[in-house]
Scaffold this motif. Structure first.
Motif, PDB file in Angstrom:
ATOM      1  N   PRO A   9       0.848  -1.194   0.000  1.00 52.87           N
ATOM      2  CA  PRO A   9       0.000   0.000   0.000  1.00 52.87           C
ATOM      3  C   PRO A   9       0.888   1.250   0.000  1.00 52.87           C
ATOM      4  O   PRO A   9       1.532   1.574   0.989  1.00 52.87           O
ATOM      5  CB  PRO A   9      -0.780  -0.127   1.313  1.00 52.87           C
ATOM      6  CG  PRO A   9       0.166  -0.875   2.222  1.00 52.87           C
ATOM      7  CD  PRO A   9       0.969  -1.787   1.325  1.00 52.87           C
ATOM      8  N   ASP A  11       1.906   5.182  -0.122  1.00 52.46           N
ATOM      9  CA  ASP A  11       1.439   6.509   0.274  1.00 52.46           C
ATOM     10  C   ASP A  11       1.356   7.364  -0.997  1.00 52.46           C
ATOM     11  O   ASP A  11       2.364   7.527  -1.696  1.00 52.46           O
ATOM     12  CB  ASP A  11       2.427   7.117   1.265  1.00 52.46           C
ATOM     13  CG  ASP A  11       2.015   8.492   1.771  1.00 52.46           C
ATOM     14  OD1 ASP A  11       1.179   9.167   1.128  1.00 52.46           O
ATOM     15  OD2 ASP A  11       2.549   8.898   2.816  1.00 52.46           O
ATOM     16  N   HIS A  14       4.046   9.787  -1.857  1.00 52.64           N
ATOM     17  CA  HIS A  14       5.380   9.256  -2.171  1.00 52.64           C
ATOM     18  C   HIS A  14       5.330   8.228  -3.298  1.00 52.64           C
ATOM     19  O   HIS A  14       6.253   7.442  -3.470  1.00 52.64           O
ATOM     20  CB  HIS A  14       5.995   8.613  -0.924  1.00 52.64           C
ATOM     21  CG  HIS A  14       6.175   9.568   0.206  1.00 52.64           C
ATOM     22  ND1 HIS A  14       7.098  10.575   0.184  1.00 52.64           N
ATOM     23  CD2 HIS A  14       5.512   9.676   1.383  1.00 52.64           C
ATOM     24  CE1 HIS A  14       7.015  11.255   1.309  1.00 52.64           C
ATOM     25  NE2 HIS A  14       6.067  10.732   2.045  1.00 52.64           N
ATOM     26  N   ARG A  15       4.253   8.249  -4.076  1.00 51.47           N
ATOM     27  CA  ARG A  15       4.052   7.226  -5.103  1.00 51.47           C
ATOM     28  C   ARG A  15       5.190   7.180  -6.127  1.00 51.47           C
ATOM     29  O   ARG A  15       5.697   6.113  -6.467  1.00 51.47           O
ATOM     30  CB  ARG A  15       2.716   7.436  -5.807  1.00 51.47           C
ATOM     31  CG  ARG A  15       2.362   6.328  -6.770  1.00 51.47           C
ATOM     32  CD  ARG A  15       0.936   6.515  -7.301  1.00 51.47           C
ATOM     33  NE  ARG A  15       0.552   5.377  -8.107  1.00 51.47           N
ATOM     34  CZ  ARG A  15       0.902   5.204  -9.378  1.00 51.47           C
ATOM     35  NH1 ARG A  15       1.642   6.103  -9.998  1.00 51.47           N
ATOM     36  NH2 ARG A  15       0.507   4.133 -10.041  1.00 51.47           N
ATOM     37  N   ASN A  48      -2.673   3.091  -5.894  1.00 56.57           N
ATOM     38  CA  ASN A  48      -1.715   3.209  -4.801  1.00 56.57           C
ATOM     39  C   ASN A  48      -1.411   1.863  -4.148  1.00 56.57           C
ATOM     40  O   ASN A  48      -0.857   1.819  -3.048  1.00 56.57           O
ATOM     41  CB  ASN A  48      -2.211   4.218  -3.768  1.00 56.57           C
ATOM     42  CG  ASN A  48      -2.252   5.610  -4.363  1.00 56.57           C
ATOM     43  OD1 ASN A  48      -1.278   6.062  -4.969  1.00 56.57           O
ATOM     44  ND2 ASN A  48      -3.375   6.284  -4.241  1.00 56.57           N
ATOM     45  N   THR A  49      -1.757   0.798  -4.817  1.00 61.01           N
ATOM     46  CA  THR A  49      -1.360  -0.545  -4.399  1.00 61.01           C
ATOM     47  C   THR A  49      -0.501  -1.143  -5.506  1.00 61.01           C
ATOM     48  O   THR A  49      -0.906  -1.173  -6.665  1.00 61.01           O
ATOM     49  CB  THR A  49      -2.579  -1.448  -4.135  1.00 61.01           C
ATOM     50  OG1 THR A  49      -3.337  -0.882  -3.058  1.00 61.01           O
ATOM     51  CG2 THR A  49      -2.151  -2.851  -3.756  1.00 61.01           C
ATOM     52  N   LEU A  82       5.377   3.847   2.259  1.00 58.40           N
ATOM     53  CA  LEU A  82       4.159   3.044   2.314  1.00 58.40           C
ATOM     54  C   LEU A  82       3.098   3.669   3.218  1.00 58.40           C
ATOM     55  O   LEU A  82       3.408   4.420   4.138  1.00 58.40           O
ATOM     56  CB  LEU A  82       4.484   1.633   2.801  1.00 58.40           C
ATOM     57  CG  LEU A  82       5.461   0.833   1.927  1.00 58.40           C
ATOM     58  CD1 LEU A  82       5.682  -0.547   2.522  1.00 58.40           C
ATOM     59  CD2 LEU A  82       4.966   0.743   0.496  1.00 58.40           C
ATOM     60  N   ALA A  83       1.844   3.309   2.948  1.00 59.19           N
ATOM     61  CA  ALA A  83       0.716   3.804   3.723  1.00 59.19           C
ATOM     62  C   ALA A  83       0.193   2.736   4.685  1.00 59.19           C
ATOM     63  O   ALA A  83      -0.896   2.853   5.209  1.00 59.19           O
ATOM     64  CB  ALA A  83      -0.402   4.257   2.782  1.00 59.19           C
ATOM     65  N   GLY A  84       0.965   1.702   4.892  1.00 52.52           N
ATOM     66  CA  GLY A  84       0.558   0.602   5.763  1.00 52.52           C
ATOM     67  C   GLY A  84       1.521  -0.548   5.616  1.00 52.52           C
ATOM     68  O   GLY A  84       2.554  -0.429   4.952  1.00 52.52           O
TER      69      GLY A  84
END
Length: 101
Positions: A9, A11, A14-15, A48-49, A82-84
């Motif tokens: 996942p 962020d 920051h992709r 975003n994944t 990452l967002a997770g």
């Protein structure tokens, strides 16, 4: 054969950096002895994944991959992008065959 499917996942802020880091990881990982295939793809339902699909000849090749400088750099840099937490599934495959679709 060992097959991994990792979902990252990313962020959204920051992709681009994540894509650059993953692109480098894919390019270098495909050069490793014992790596059959190493690919990354953006999820069509969630941009975003990022999904990473890894295929290794055996457990020794996977272990060797985790000791490379590019993998360690990815492990060090990715948490900030990452967002997770990543989700990973490992498959032990006795035999694989291509299908005509």
């Amino acid at each position: 054969m060992i097959v991994l499917h990792v979902s990252l996942p990313v962020d959204p802020a920051h992709r681009d950096d994540a894509i650059d880091l993953i692109t480098d990881l894919v390019e270098q990982s495909n050069r490793e002895a014992g790596t059959i295939d190493y690919r990354a793809a953006v999820d069509v339902q969630d941009e975003n994944t990022i999904h990473i699909f890894e295929q290794y000849e055996d457990e020794a090749a996977l272990e060797s991959h985790t000791e490379t400088d590019h993998y360690r750099a990815f492990q060090e840099e990715s948490p900030a992008l990452l967002a997770g937490e990543p989700d990973a599934v490992e498959f032990a495959v006795g035999e694989a065959r291509e299908l005509d679709l």
